[in-house]
Motif scaffolding. Structure first.
Motif, PDB file in Angstrom:
ATOM      1  N   VAL A  28       0.834  -1.357  -0.081  1.00  0.00           N
ATOM      2  CA  VAL A  28      -0.275  -0.213   0.205  1.00  0.00           C
ATOM      3  C   VAL A  28       0.795   1.260   0.006  1.00  0.00           C
ATOM      4  O   VAL A  28       0.597   2.220  -0.862  1.00  0.00           O
ATOM      5  N   ALA A  29       1.808   1.279   0.770  1.00  0.00           N
ATOM      6  CA  ALA A  29       2.808   2.545   0.981  1.00  0.00           C
ATOM      7  C   ALA A  29       3.451   2.383  -0.285  1.00  0.00           C
ATOM      8  O   ALA A  29       3.721   4.013  -0.689  1.00  0.00           O
ATOM      9  N   ALA A  30       4.167   1.808  -0.807  1.00  0.00           N
ATOM     10  CA  ALA A  30       4.830   1.840  -2.107  1.00  0.00           C
ATOM     11  C   ALA A  30       3.892   2.645  -3.217  1.00  0.00           C
ATOM     12  O   ALA A  30       4.357   3.330  -4.272  1.00  0.00           O
ATOM     13  N   VAL A  31       2.668   1.990  -3.224  1.00  0.00           N
ATOM     14  CA  VAL A  31       1.709   2.477  -4.635  1.00  0.00           C
ATOM     15  C   VAL A  31       1.642   3.907  -4.131  1.00  0.00           C
ATOM     16  O   VAL A  31       1.642   4.581  -5.168  1.00  0.00           O
ATOM     17  N   CYS A  32       1.111   4.361  -3.142  1.00  0.00           N
ATOM     18  CA  CYS A  32       0.773   5.649  -2.611  1.00  0.00           C
ATOM     19  C   CYS A  32       2.014   6.499  -2.716  1.00  0.00           C
ATOM     20  O   CYS A  32       2.234   7.656  -3.667  1.00  0.00           O
ATOM     21  N   ALA A 239      -2.387  -7.228 -11.132  1.00  0.00           N
ATOM     22  CA  ALA A 239      -1.191  -6.545 -11.457  1.00  0.00           C
ATOM     23  C   ALA A 239      -0.210  -6.279 -10.279  1.00  0.00           C
ATOM     24  O   ALA A 239       1.085  -6.487 -10.574  1.00  0.00           O
ATOM     25  N   PHE A 240      -0.656  -5.919  -9.142  1.00  0.00           N
ATOM     26  CA  PHE A 240      -0.120  -5.751  -8.116  1.00  0.00           C
ATOM     27  C   PHE A 240       0.054  -6.995  -7.274  1.00  0.00           C
ATOM     28  O   PHE A 240       1.149  -7.002  -6.288  1.00  0.00           O
ATOM     29  N   VAL A 242       1.601  -9.651  -7.832  1.00  0.00           N
ATOM     30  CA  VAL A 242       2.978 -10.551  -8.056  1.00  0.00           C
ATOM     31  C   VAL A 242       4.202  -9.455  -7.744  1.00  0.00           C
ATOM     32  O   VAL A 242       5.164  -9.935  -7.702  1.00  0.00           O
ATOM     33  N   CYS A 243       3.908  -8.246  -7.037  1.00  0.00           N
ATOM     34  CA  CYS A 243       5.031  -7.329  -6.910  1.00  0.00           C
ATOM     35  C   CYS A 243       5.778  -7.837  -5.527  1.00  0.00           C
ATOM     36  O   CYS A 243       5.007  -8.668  -4.647  1.00  0.00           O
ATOM     37  N   PRO A 244       7.081  -7.817  -5.482  1.00  0.00           N
ATOM     38  CA  PRO A 244       7.762  -8.127  -4.205  1.00  0.00           C
ATOM     39  C   PRO A 244       6.976  -7.596  -2.951  1.00  0.00           C
ATOM     40  O   PRO A 244       7.145  -8.398  -1.888  1.00  0.00           O
ATOM     41  N   GLU A 245       6.505  -6.458  -2.995  1.00  0.00           N
ATOM     42  CA  GLU A 245       5.846  -6.147  -1.416  1.00  0.00           C
ATOM     43  C   GLU A 245       4.625  -6.748  -1.351  1.00  0.00           C
ATOM     44  O   GLU A 245       4.225  -6.535  -0.038  1.00  0.00           O
ATOM     45  N   SER A 246       3.909  -7.496  -2.314  1.00  0.00           N
ATOM     46  CA  SER A 246       2.780  -7.964  -2.015  1.00  0.00           C
ATOM     47  C   SER A 246       2.977  -8.932  -0.869  1.00  0.00           C
ATOM     48  O   SER A 246       3.919  -9.796  -1.016  1.00  0.00           O
ATOM     49  N   GLY A 247       2.185  -9.130   0.040  1.00  0.00           N
ATOM     50  CA  GLY A 247       1.947 -10.442   1.063  1.00  0.00           C
ATOM     51  C   GLY A 247       1.262 -11.669   0.254  1.00  0.00           C
ATOM     52  O   GLY A 247       0.985 -12.477   1.223  1.00  0.00           O
ATOM     53  N   ALA A 248       0.810 -11.481  -0.874  1.00  0.00           N
ATOM     54  CA  ALA A 248       0.514 -12.690  -1.585  1.00  0.00           C
ATOM     55  C   ALA A 248       1.360 -14.055  -1.083  1.00  0.00           C
ATOM     56  O   ALA A 248       2.722 -13.770  -1.234  1.00  0.00           O
ATOM     57  N   HIS A 249       0.985 -15.490  -1.117  1.00  0.00           N
ATOM     58  CA  HIS A 249       1.835 -16.529  -1.042  1.00  0.00           C
ATOM     59  C   HIS A 249       2.464 -16.744  -2.240  1.00  0.00           C
ATOM     60  O   HIS A 249       2.107 -16.431  -3.264  1.00  0.00           O
ATOM     61  N   PRO A 250       3.808 -16.934  -2.024  1.00  0.00           N
ATOM     62  CA  PRO A 250       4.873 -17.245  -3.156  1.00  0.00           C
ATOM     63  C   PRO A 250       4.229 -18.082  -4.340  1.00  0.00           C
ATOM     64  O   PRO A 250       4.378 -18.120  -5.356  1.00  0.00           O
ATOM     65  N   LEU A 251       3.516 -19.238  -3.838  1.00  0.00           N
ATOM     66  CA  LEU A 251       2.778 -20.139  -4.793  1.00  0.00           C
ATOM     67  C   LEU A 251       1.540 -19.592  -5.543  1.00  0.00           C
ATOM     68  O   LEU A 251       1.581 -19.720  -6.748  1.00  0.00           O
ATOM     69  N   ALA A 328       0.859 -10.278 -16.088  1.00  0.00           N
ATOM     70  CA  ALA A 328       1.529  -9.852 -14.871  1.00  0.00           C
ATOM     71  C   ALA A 328       2.968  -9.637 -14.781  1.00  0.00           C
ATOM     72  O   ALA A 328       3.638 -10.343 -15.877  1.00  0.00           O
ATOM     73  N   ARG A 329       3.578  -8.569 -14.429  1.00  0.00           N
ATOM     74  CA  ARG A 329       4.872  -8.091 -14.287  1.00  0.00           C
ATOM     75  C   ARG A 329       5.378  -8.272 -12.900  1.00  0.00           C
ATOM     76  O   ARG A 329       4.951  -7.691 -12.222  1.00  0.00           O
ATOM     77  N   GLU A 330       6.503  -8.953 -12.799  1.00  0.00           N
ATOM     78  CA  GLU A 330       7.036  -8.696 -11.373  1.00  0.00           C
ATOM     79  C   GLU A 330       7.981  -7.500 -11.224  1.00  0.00           C
ATOM     80  O   GLU A 330       9.230  -7.817 -11.002  1.00  0.00           O
ATOM     81  N   LEU A 331       7.213  -6.432 -11.113  1.00  0.00           N
ATOM     82  CA  LEU A 331       8.164  -5.314 -10.659  1.00  0.00           C
ATOM     83  C   LEU A 331       7.891  -4.857  -9.370  1.00  0.00           C
ATOM     84  O   LEU A 331       6.747  -4.987  -9.008  1.00  0.00           O
ATOM     85  N   PRO A 332       8.955  -4.265  -8.869  1.00  0.00           N
ATOM     86  CA  PRO A 332       8.417  -3.415  -7.487  1.00  0.00           C
ATOM     87  C   PRO A 332       6.991  -2.567  -7.841  1.00  0.00           C
ATOM     88  O   PRO A 332       7.112  -2.007  -8.993  1.00  0.00           O
ATOM     89  N   ALA A 333       6.490  -2.382  -6.730  1.00  0.00           N
ATOM     90  CA  ALA A 333       5.291  -1.793  -6.792  1.00  0.00           C
ATOM     91  C   ALA A 333       5.066  -0.141  -7.316  1.00  0.00           C
ATOM     92  O   ALA A 333       4.439   0.198  -8.035  1.00  0.00           O
TER      93      ALA A 333
END
Length: 357
Positions: A28-32, A239-240, A242-251, A328-333
């Protein structure tokens, strides 16, 4: 964006609230910070858990952000249908060596307690999913300076939001990943959702509220398309995710572009409400038989989903994803926001040049 939303973020890009952990404070903070509007998802969290995440976002950014709430659900599920589904899931319980959850674990998601916290310690924006708040609730937020947004999936739901006094609507097309935010879960019509572009146009002609468009959007040119159709901003979730900051499970992140998962569909298999996710074994085997019973089915399957994740097995996880997941693109948010905005500018410039020629 019009006045109700114009000072919230420089770019017309909203990060969708994704319940279940993806929409964590760092994302959230990275997007803002990059000029978008980030959203915390309060769904499935305790009121205190929501409060702690709000404080974490405030420590990471001074920019405006939002919090999304799930509306309490009416008790309309058929207990017999839930019990039949419980029996069907017995094999899953044995396979993952975990008991099924209690389907009667609660219907309101701590809604009143969360309202009390957000009214006592206001955030810039609060959005609502699975229904429309009362006019009194909307007015209470207005008094403390909080803008309100209601998720809608039809012109009628948009009219209800306008009558309640909401500041804006989030218009969700059937292409969106995760739960369809319908105000009423009607099994007869839930699978016949509206495509985003047509829905934006219909809502634009039904209400005068500012619109945020959501549903399968993954590129700046798509954002340009919904802006041209009448939206003031675009909301992106997958879209977000897969970002590294996302808390989604790696799987879950890996599954977005894994060739093993070729398509999405709306399913009640995991929660009892229509939600779009990648088609895996669980969806194929249980989706056709899952009853319209939210949140009972959500509670029932929750231990199974956690056990599957712990076992490294995506075939029984709720892999929520929009129709554009393969993009999806694995970019920082923050970088993703900038790329999307650059693509949007290019698309708008191309439209302007084309229109002038």
């Amino acid at each position: 964006m019009p006045s109700a939303l114009t000072d919230l973020c420089p770019h017309p890009i909203v990060q969708a609230p994704m319940a279940g952990g993806a929409s964590c404070p760092p994302l959230v903070a990275a997007v803002c910070e990059a000029g978008g509007l980030g959203f915390l998802a309060a769904g499935y969290k305790t009121a205190d858990g929501m409060y702690q995440e709000v404080q974490q976002v405030r420590a990471l950014t001074a920019r405006p952000f939002g919090v999304n709430l799930f509306m309490p659900q009416p008790g309309q599920a058929d207990p017999a249908a839930v019990e039949v589904y419980r029996h069907q899931l017995a094999g899953e319980s044995t396979w993952y060596d975990t008991p099924l959850g209690d389907p009667d674990a609660g219907r309101d998601d701590g809604y009143d307690a969360k309202l009390a916290i957000l009214l006592d310690d206001p955030v810039p924006v609060v959005s609502f999913t699975f229904g429309c708040p009362t006019r009194d609730t909307v007015h209470a937020f207005a008094r403390v300076g909080t803008r309100t947004i209601v998720t809608v999936t039809s012109p009628d739901e948009a009219r209800a939001a306008e009558l309640a006094g909401a500041d804006a609507v989030c218009v969700q097309g059937v292409e969106a990943g995760g739960h369809q935010g319908t105000h009423r879960d009607d099994p007869e019509s839930a699978d016949a959702g509206n495509g985003l572009l047509a829905l934006v146009t219909r809502v634009r002609e039904a209400v005068s509220l500012p619109m945020i468009a959501a549903g399968g959007l993954m590129r700046g040119a798509q954002i340009a398309a919904v802006l041209a159709a009448g939206a003031e901003a675009a909301q992106l979730g997958t879209a977000f995710l897969v970002c590294p900051e996302s808390g989604a499970h790696p799987l879950h992140k890996r599954a977005m572009t894994d060739p093993l998962f070729t398509r999405t569909e709306l399913t009640r298999a995991f929660s009892g409400r229509p939600a779009r996710g990648l088609v895996n074994r669980f969806v194929r085997e249980h989706g056709p038989y899952a009853p319209a019973a939210y949140p009972e089915v959500h509670h029932l399957t929750s231990p199974l989903r956690k056990a599957a994740a712990a076992a490294g097995d995506p075939q029984a996880m709720a892999l929520w994803a929009g129709q554009g997941h393969r993009l999806a693109r694995e970019l920082p948010a923050g970088q993703l926001v900038e790329v999307l905005h650059s693509e949007l500018r290019s698309a708008l410039t191309a439209l302007a040049v084309g229109g002038a020629s």
